[in-house]
Design a protein around this motif. Structure first.
Motif, PDB file in Angstrom:
ATOM      1  N   TYR A 296       0.841  -1.210   0.000  1.00 29.31           N
ATOM      2  CA  TYR A 296       0.000   0.000   0.000  1.00 29.31           C
ATOM      3  C   TYR A 296       0.867   1.247   0.000  1.00 29.31           C
ATOM      4  CZ  TYR A 296      -2.680   3.736   2.239  1.00 29.31           C
ATOM      5  OH  TYR A 296      -3.241   4.950   2.563  1.00 29.31           O
ATOM      6  N   ASP A 297       0.591   2.169  -0.903  1.00 29.04           N
ATOM      7  CA  ASP A 297       1.387   3.387  -1.067  1.00 29.04           C
ATOM      8  C   ASP A 297       0.671   4.559  -0.409  1.00 29.04           C
ATOM      9  OD1 ASP A 297       2.912   5.554  -1.903  1.00 29.04           O
ATOM     10  OD2 ASP A 297       3.378   4.639  -3.833  1.00 29.04           O
ATOM     11  N   GLN A 298       1.221   5.039   0.719  1.00 30.21           N
ATOM     12  CA  GLN A 298       0.587   6.124   1.463  1.00 30.21           C
ATOM     13  C   GLN A 298       0.479   7.403   0.646  1.00 30.21           C
ATOM     14  OE1 GLN A 298       1.866   6.637   5.626  1.00 30.21           O
ATOM     15  NE2 GLN A 298       3.137   4.823   5.363  1.00 30.21           N
ATOM     16  N   ARG A 299       1.327   7.568  -0.348  1.00 32.98           N
ATOM     17  CA  ARG A 299       1.300   8.798  -1.140  1.00 32.98           C
ATOM     18  C   ARG A 299      -0.021   8.966  -1.881  1.00 32.98           C
ATOM     19  NH1 ARG A 299       6.247   8.137  -4.990  1.00 32.98           N
ATOM     20  NH2 ARG A 299       5.306   6.045  -5.029  1.00 32.98           N
ATOM     21  N   TYR A 300      -0.651   7.842  -2.232  1.00 30.83           N
ATOM     22  CA  TYR A 300      -1.871   7.903  -3.038  1.00 30.83           C
ATOM     23  C   TYR A 300      -3.128   7.590  -2.239  1.00 30.83           C
ATOM     24  CZ  TYR A 300       1.704   7.823  -6.627  1.00 30.83           C
ATOM     25  OH  TYR A 300       2.807   8.106  -7.389  1.00 30.83           O
ATOM     26  N   GLY A 301      -2.973   7.173  -0.993  1.00 33.67           N
ATOM     27  CA  GLY A 301      -4.117   6.986  -0.106  1.00 33.67           C
ATOM     28  C   GLY A 301      -5.143   5.999  -0.637  1.00 33.67           C
ATOM     29  N   ALA A 302      -6.424   6.323  -0.406  1.00 30.51           N
ATOM     30  CA  ALA A 302      -7.510   5.418  -0.777  1.00 30.51           C
ATOM     31  C   ALA A 302      -7.589   5.201  -2.281  1.00 30.51           C
ATOM     32  CB  ALA A 302      -8.840   5.982  -0.259  1.00 30.51           C
ATOM     33  N   ARG A 303      -7.120   6.163  -3.068  1.00 35.72           N
ATOM     34  CA  ARG A 303      -7.183   6.006  -4.532  1.00 35.72           C
ATOM     35  C   ARG A 303      -6.324   4.828  -5.005  1.00 35.72           C
ATOM     36  NH1 ARG A 303      -7.524  11.826  -4.479  1.00 35.72           N
ATOM     37  NH2 ARG A 303      -9.498  12.496  -5.398  1.00 35.72           N
ATOM     38  N   ASP A 304      -5.239   4.540  -4.285  1.00 38.54           N
ATOM     39  CA  ASP A 304      -4.392   3.413  -4.648  1.00 38.54           C
ATOM     40  C   ASP A 304      -5.169   2.110  -4.531  1.00 38.54           C
ATOM     41  OD1 ASP A 304      -2.039   1.998  -5.304  1.00 38.54           O
ATOM     42  OD2 ASP A 304      -1.576   1.696  -3.186  1.00 38.54           O
ATOM     43  N   LEU A 305      -5.945   1.956  -3.448  1.00 41.45           N
ATOM     44  CA  LEU A 305      -6.721   0.735  -3.248  1.00 41.45           C
ATOM     45  C   LEU A 305      -7.916   0.678  -4.187  1.00 41.45           C
ATOM     46  CD1 LEU A 305      -6.552   0.637   0.639  1.00 41.45           C
ATOM     47  CD2 LEU A 305      -5.303  -0.803  -0.958  1.00 41.45           C
ATOM     48  N   ALA A 306      -8.547   1.823  -4.438  1.00 42.25           N
ATOM     49  CA  ALA A 306      -9.669   1.852  -5.378  1.00 42.25           C
ATOM     50  C   ALA A 306      -9.212   1.422  -6.769  1.00 42.25           C
ATOM     51  CB  ALA A 306     -10.267   3.259  -5.427  1.00 42.25           C
ATOM     52  N   ARG A 307      -8.013   1.833  -7.143  1.00 42.12           N
ATOM     53  CA  ARG A 307      -7.466   1.463  -8.445  1.00 42.12           C
ATOM     54  C   ARG A 307      -7.238  -0.054  -8.522  1.00 42.12           C
ATOM     55  NH1 ARG A 307      -4.647   5.632  -8.935  1.00 42.12           N
ATOM     56  NH2 ARG A 307      -2.969   4.936  -7.572  1.00 42.12           N
ATOM     57  N   ARG A 308      -6.758  -0.650  -7.432  1.00 37.25           N
ATOM     58  CA  ARG A 308      -6.524  -2.100  -7.429  1.00 37.25           C
ATOM     59  C   ARG A 308      -7.837  -2.875  -7.523  1.00 37.25           C
ATOM     60  NH1 ARG A 308      -1.654  -2.925  -2.978  1.00 37.25           N
ATOM     61  NH2 ARG A 308      -0.349  -1.187  -3.714  1.00 37.25           N
ATOM     62  N   VAL A 309      -8.875  -2.361  -6.847  1.00 35.11           N
ATOM     63  CA  VAL A 309     -10.184  -3.013  -6.942  1.00 35.11           C
ATOM     64  C   VAL A 309     -10.680  -2.967  -8.384  1.00 35.11           C
ATOM     65  CG1 VAL A 309     -12.615  -2.822  -6.264  1.00 35.11           C
ATOM     66  CG2 VAL A 309     -10.818  -2.629  -4.539  1.00 35.11           C
ATOM     67  N   ARG A 310     -10.502  -1.826  -9.048  1.00 34.04           N
ATOM     68  CA  ARG A 310     -10.947  -1.703 -10.437  1.00 34.04           C
ATOM     69  C   ARG A 310     -10.137  -2.587 -11.381  1.00 34.04           C
ATOM     70  NH1 ARG A 310     -10.972   3.886  -9.134  1.00 34.04           N
ATOM     71  NH2 ARG A 310      -9.029   4.170 -10.282  1.00 34.04           N
ATOM     72  N   GLN A 311      -8.833  -2.682 -11.125  1.00 34.36           N
ATOM     73  CA  GLN A 311      -7.954  -3.385 -12.060  1.00 34.36           C
ATOM     74  C   GLN A 311      -7.894  -4.895 -11.832  1.00 34.36           C
ATOM     75  OE1 GLN A 311      -4.174  -1.424 -11.627  1.00 34.36           O
ATOM     76  NE2 GLN A 311      -4.789   0.370 -12.824  1.00 34.36           N
ATOM     77  N   GLU A 312      -7.994  -5.334 -10.575  1.00 30.94           N
ATOM     78  CA  GLU A 312      -7.761  -6.745 -10.267  1.00 30.94           C
ATOM     79  C   GLU A 312      -9.012  -7.506  -9.844  1.00 30.94           C
ATOM     80  OE1 GLU A 312      -4.197  -7.580  -7.971  1.00 30.94           O
ATOM     81  OE2 GLU A 312      -3.574  -5.485  -8.167  1.00 30.94           O
ATOM     82  N   LEU A 313      -9.893  -6.857  -9.104  1.00 31.75           N
ATOM     83  CA  LEU A 313     -11.083  -7.560  -8.613  1.00 31.75           C
ATOM     84  C   LEU A 313     -12.279  -7.389  -9.539  1.00 31.75           C
ATOM     85  CD1 LEU A 313     -12.556  -9.189  -6.459  1.00 31.75           C
ATOM     86  CD2 LEU A 313     -12.929  -7.061  -5.185  1.00 31.75           C
ATOM     87  N   ALA A 314     -12.563  -6.155  -9.950  1.00 28.09           N
ATOM     88  CA  ALA A 314     -13.763  -5.906 -10.761  1.00 28.09           C
ATOM     89  C   ALA A 314     -13.784  -6.718 -12.058  1.00 28.09           C
ATOM     90  CB  ALA A 314     -13.904  -4.410 -11.046  1.00 28.09           C
TER      91      ALA A 314
END
Length: 350
Positions: A296-314
């Motif tokens: 997890y990259d603190q520089r990007y906060g919640a957007r980093d995790l939202a991006r992973r959900v879109r790219q890997e889970l969705a």
């Protein structure tokens, strides 16, 4: 008379409610500030101090003791990207109006040139469009209603031109904006105005980084020093007359790695709400959640995790949905380093 029909309807509702002890003084506003604050705290991670300040403002608004000649409140939300500044305002709109888009949002990064001020406030007399009074402002969302405040968001404030910023002075002060053509006035006096900014975030990260190595790792950064860094960045970008019109300057903190799973849960809940529209549900294994939270990259906060959900889970969820049109329950798990989604059998019992 503004809100006349709604005032009559609200008065009827209040008369009907009088026999019932609500625990709250009856005013024209009907929302419960404590419930709104609790929901904000449930959905915005790691920003207790900022949310408490917003809760205090909502108490004043609910009591209906705000000044009559200015907006109900003007808040500047400062902090790095991905920490929940914009999301706070969207969640507040959802809690007050039932829709996260029930706000007038102005993306200030689109107003970086001085001549864009006319897009915000309308064209001057004699120019094309001056008589029509076209503006980026949505007057209905700004006005709100008799029982609910309007919500206005100026996002990424520091990216707008100086001329655009200057055009907001009267809005933040008197709550009124008369278009240059003089044929229309937009009223912000029943509105909560929020401004967001990333000013000082880089300098603050540099200061906090000193406490992650060497002998300073045994100490904690000074909150006073952090406040001074943000105030210096604010003063460098904006004139005192602009800053003086802001009621509350709230500092949003960078989200530590320990908050990653909670942030992921918020993103998963958003996905589950979208799936509910397809009559489907989703559960996910602990290993799959750990995979999404990795590095997890603190520089990007919640957007980093939202991006992973879109790219890997969705995509995996979408593939399973399309392949199994009659299925209603799905399970995501980690297999060979990748997330796989399978159908949960109808007779499956935990």
């Amino acid at each position: 008379m503004p809100f006349a029909n709604e005032r009559l309807a609200a008065n009827k509702e209040l008369l009907a409610q009088r026999p019932v002890k609500t625990g709250l003084r009856q005013t024209r506003f009907t929302f419960d500030p404590d419930q709104v604050l609790q929901q904000l705290q449930n959905r915005i991670v790691g920003q207790q101090a900022a949310l408490q300040s917003i809760g205090n403002l909502l108490q004043v608004v609910r009591a209906d003791i705000s000044p009559d000649n200015r907006p109900l409140g003007v808040c500047l939300l400062m902090g790095p990207t991905g920490v929940g500044k914009t999301e706070t305002v969207r969640v507040l709109a959802e809690l007050l109006h039932g829709n996260s888009d029930a706000l007038c949002r102005i993306d200030m990064n689109t107003l970086s040139q001085e001549h864009y001020a006319s897009a915000l406030t309308g064209a001057p007399p004699g120019y094309v469009g001056s008589k029509e009074g076209h503006t980026l402002f949505d007057a209905d969302k700004i006005r709100g209603s008799y029982s609910k405040p309007g919500i206005v968001l100026f996002d990424e404030l520091e990216k707008a031109s100086t001329e655009v910023i200057r055009s907001l002075l009267n809005v933040l002060d008197s709550g009124l904006l008369t278009l240059p053509a003089g044929n229309k006035t937009i009223d912000f006096r029943n509105s909560l105005i929020f401004l967001t900014s990333n000013l000082g975030a880089a300098e603050l990260a540099q200061y906090q980084g000193r406490f992650q190595r060497g002998w300073r790792a045994l100490m904690q950064p000074s909150q006073k020093a952090e406040s001074r860094i943000l105030e210096a960045a604010l003063s460098k970008r904006f004139d005192p007359e602009f800053i003086n019109r802001i009621d509350h300057i709230l500092h949003y903190q960078r989200l530590p790695a320990g908050e990653a799973e909670q942030l992921l849960d918020l993103e998963l809940n958003k996905l589950r709400r979208r799936l509910a529209g397809q009559q489907a549900s989703l559960s996910i294994s602990g290993a799959a959640k750990d995979h999404l939270c990795r590095d997890y990259d603190q520089r990007y906060g919640a957007r980093d995790l939202a991006r992973r959900v879109r790219q890997e889970l969705a995509p995996a969820v979408a593939t399973a949905l399309l392949a199994e049109p009659d299925a209603t329950a799905f399970y995501a798990e980690l297999q060979s380093g990748r997330i796989q989604v399978q159908v949960v059998p109808a007779d499956y019992v935990k």
